[in-house]
Design a protein around this motif. Structure first.
Motif, PDB file in Angstrom:
ATOM      1  N   THR A 193      -4.086  -0.861  11.390  1.00 38.37           N
ATOM      2  CA  THR A 193      -3.029   0.146  11.312  1.00 38.37           C
ATOM      3  C   THR A 193      -2.788   0.548   9.863  1.00 38.37           C
ATOM      4  O   THR A 193      -2.593   1.734   9.552  1.00 38.37           O
ATOM      5  CB  THR A 193      -1.734  -0.393  11.940  1.00 38.37           C
ATOM      6  N   ALA A 194      -2.794  -0.428   8.964  1.00 36.62           N
ATOM      7  CA  ALA A 194      -2.654  -0.117   7.541  1.00 36.62           C
ATOM      8  C   ALA A 194      -3.819   0.748   7.062  1.00 36.62           C
ATOM      9  O   ALA A 194      -3.626   1.700   6.292  1.00 36.62           O
ATOM     10  CB  ALA A 194      -2.589  -1.412   6.724  1.00 36.62           C
ATOM     11  N   GLY A 251       8.490  -1.835  -3.045  1.00 30.03           N
ATOM     12  CA  GLY A 251       8.299  -2.888  -2.066  1.00 30.03           C
ATOM     13  C   GLY A 251       6.851  -3.333  -2.006  1.00 30.03           C
ATOM     14  O   GLY A 251       5.985  -2.834  -2.734  1.00 30.03           O
ATOM     15  N   VAL A 252       6.613  -4.291  -1.132  1.00 31.36           N
ATOM     16  CA  VAL A 252       5.292  -4.899  -0.985  1.00 31.36           C
ATOM     17  C   VAL A 252       4.864  -4.795   0.476  1.00 31.36           C
ATOM     18  O   VAL A 252       5.647  -5.080   1.388  1.00 31.36           O
ATOM     19  CB  VAL A 252       5.313  -6.378  -1.422  1.00 31.36           C
ATOM     20  N   ALA A 276      -1.695  -0.913   3.007  1.00 33.19           N
ATOM     21  CA  ALA A 276      -0.575  -1.843   2.853  1.00 33.19           C
ATOM     22  C   ALA A 276       0.347  -1.393   1.726  1.00 33.19           C
ATOM     23  O   ALA A 276       1.574  -1.436   1.848  1.00 33.19           O
ATOM     24  CB  ALA A 276      -1.103  -3.254   2.590  1.00 33.19           C
ATOM     25  N   ALA A 277      -0.243  -0.933   0.624  1.00 31.58           N
ATOM     26  CA  ALA A 277       0.560  -0.454  -0.504  1.00 31.58           C
ATOM     27  C   ALA A 277       1.334   0.810  -0.152  1.00 31.58           C
ATOM     28  O   ALA A 277       2.417   1.066  -0.693  1.00 31.58           O
ATOM     29  CB  ALA A 277      -0.337  -0.212  -1.719  1.00 31.58           C
ATOM     30  N   LEU A 278       0.792   1.605   0.756  1.00 33.97           N
ATOM     31  CA  LEU A 278       1.455   2.850   1.154  1.00 33.97           C
ATOM     32  C   LEU A 278       2.585   2.631   2.150  1.00 33.97           C
ATOM     33  O   LEU A 278       3.387   3.543   2.389  1.00 33.97           O
ATOM     34  CB  LEU A 278       0.432   3.809   1.756  1.00 33.97           C
ATOM     35  N   LEU A 279       2.678   1.453   2.743  1.00 37.71           N
ATOM     36  CA  LEU A 279       3.701   1.204   3.753  1.00 37.71           C
ATOM     37  C   LEU A 279       5.121   1.458   3.243  1.00 37.71           C
ATOM     38  O   LEU A 279       5.909   2.147   3.914  1.00 37.71           O
ATOM     39  CB  LEU A 279       3.577  -0.223   4.305  1.00 37.71           C
ATOM     40  N   TYR A 327       6.471   2.668  -7.767  1.00 36.20           N
ATOM     41  CA  TYR A 327       5.162   2.195  -7.300  1.00 36.20           C
ATOM     42  C   TYR A 327       5.371   1.142  -6.229  1.00 36.20           C
ATOM     43  O   TYR A 327       6.464   0.586  -6.059  1.00 36.20           O
ATOM     44  CB  TYR A 327       4.332   1.644  -8.464  1.00 36.20           C
ATOM     45  N   ALA A 328       4.320   0.906  -5.457  1.00 35.17           N
ATOM     46  CA  ALA A 328       4.358  -0.088  -4.391  1.00 35.17           C
ATOM     47  C   ALA A 328       3.101  -0.939  -4.468  1.00 35.17           C
ATOM     48  O   ALA A 328       2.084  -0.533  -5.042  1.00 35.17           O
ATOM     49  CB  ALA A 328       4.470   0.593  -3.028  1.00 35.17           C
ATOM     50  N   VAL A 329       3.190  -2.114  -3.867  1.00 35.16           N
ATOM     51  CA  VAL A 329       2.105  -3.099  -3.934  1.00 35.16           C
ATOM     52  C   VAL A 329       1.588  -3.367  -2.526  1.00 35.16           C
ATOM     53  O   VAL A 329       2.373  -3.490  -1.576  1.00 35.16           O
ATOM     54  CB  VAL A 329       2.594  -4.412  -4.565  1.00 35.16           C
ATOM     55  N   GLY A 330       0.285  -3.461  -2.390  1.00 39.10           N
ATOM     56  CA  GLY A 330      -0.340  -3.847  -1.127  1.00 39.10           C
ATOM     57  C   GLY A 330      -1.208  -5.071  -1.320  1.00 39.10           C
ATOM     58  O   GLY A 330      -1.872  -5.207  -2.361  1.00 39.10           O
TER      59      GLY A 330
END
Length: 377
Positions: free
Chosen positions: A192-193, A142-143, A365-368, A80-83
């Motif tokens: 962009t995010a 990542g974040v 941001a979380a998808l970056l 998982y990722a965090v935005g």
């Protein structure tokens, strides 16, 4: 939990990208699409299955004699990722799984924090959300931070953040967040995010190759995506259409709308309270929308002329009904679509509004981190 860096090889990235953009597919179709032999594909999929980045999909119905065709797809269990992002008086945090599914989406009122306080706040909230959603021990990819402003350095460490956030402008944001969070950190402009979220989660991936996302947040910006690639520009400032609207003059942004309402006597201080505290001020909002639509006309018509997009979409933390009224005004004779659209295979479309309920920037941001592990180029 120590940081985990995913660095798929080129063929692995091509396979992951194919599944992410085309959905579940049988091995034979993947081999054909990627130009690989069956044995080469078997080797690739074995490694990705072991990492839990892809998974097999059991068929819904029996397929007769012989071994059934078992499609592969991106696995939510890959991590998982965090935005994170900050709006006017609001902190938003999103958690998404490796397949792009939303695990958590939170919003809370805050006073504008300086960068180090912000990093500590985010660190605490990530731990709390990981506990709440039973993610301790799960791979954290990542974040991502969506930044309200353009980049000031090629490495994306320093940003020209809006003045509403004290101490942010020019600060080494990636260094500050990395040192506090002990995780890989990606930073992108909030527009962009938002484009990334609309592409993956907002349905654009299914019907167009080029899209423009106009974000009304602290200011106004645009995100541009083409064939799954973010158009960032030389230093990451592509789409900085806020330059059309000087900050010391009225501009089509939520901050400007809040200031306009305040001048009219409205007690609103945070977008989070918009619907409850603006009752009785509908005429003020209508006048602001009329002016904002006229201001946006040049930017949107320029996007049509330069990029010939398959979609133009508005996103904002403002209530969706307000943003829809703005889109309606843009579509009501303000835009120059071009006669060629009537004769080409792609039909003329209307400017539409995000269905992600104002969460495009934080979800993007979380998808970056996830996008970085699979996108080609």
């Amino acid at each position: 939990m120590p940081p985990v860096h995913l660095n798929p090889q080129d063929d692995e990235k091509r396979l992951l990208w194919r599944l992410r953009t085309h959905g579940a597919q049988p091995r034979s179709d993947l081999a054909r699409a990627l130009g690989l032999s069956n044995s080469a594909l078997t080797k690739l999929t074995r490694n990705l299955l072991a990492l839990n980045l892809i998974e097999e999909v059991e068929p819904d119905e029996p397929q007769g004699r012989g071994r059934p065709t078992v499609p592969l797809r991106i696995s939510p269990g890959g991590g998982y990722a965090v935005g994170v992002t900050v709006h006017t008086g609001v902190l938003e945090i999103a958690l998404v799984d490796y397949a792009g599914g939303t695990i958590a989406l939170t919003s809370e009122k805050i006073d504008p924090p300086e960068p180090h306080d912000f990093a500590r706040m985010v660190d605490r909230r990530i731990h709390e959300l990981a506990v709440e959603h039973r993610l301790l021990g799960t791979r954290l990819l990542g974040v991502g931070l969506s930044a309200p402003g353009p980049a000031l350095s090629r490495d994306g460490n320093r940003w020209s953040i809006v003045a509403n956030l004290p101490g942010w402008r020019g600060a080494p944001l990636r260094d500050i967040l990395t040192q506090t969070l002990h995780q890989p950190v990606w930073i992108e402009n909030d527009a962009t995010a938002a484009a990334l979220a609309e592409y993956y989660l907002g349905g654009l991936i299914d019907h167009c190759s080029t899209a423009i996302i106009i974000t009304l947040g602290y200011g106004i910006g645009a995100g541009i995506i083409h064939d799954g690639r973010l158009l960032r520009g030389e230093v990451g400032s592509a789409g900085e259409i806020g330059m059309f609207y000087p900050g010391d003059a009225p501009r089509p942004s939520p901050v400007d709308l809040l200031a306009t309402l305040a001048q009219a006597g409205c007690p609103l201080t945070s977008i989070a309270d918009f619907e409850t505290q603006t009752r009785g001020f509908e005429p003020v909002i209508e006048q602001w929308l009329d002016r904002a639509a006229q201001q946006l006309k040049l930017a949107v018509n320029s996007a049509l002329a330069w990029f010939d997009p398959g979609a133009i979409r508005l996103t904002s933390p403002l209530p969706r009904a307000v943003v829809q009224q703005l889109a309606d005004r843009l579509n009501d004779g303000l835009l120059i679509w071009g006669d060629h659209r009537a004769d080409c295979e792609v039909a003329t479309f209307a400017v539409d509004v995000s269905k992600l309920r104002g969460a495009s920037s934080v979800l993007g941001a979380a998808l970056l981190p996830i996008h970085a592990s699979t996108a080609m180029g």
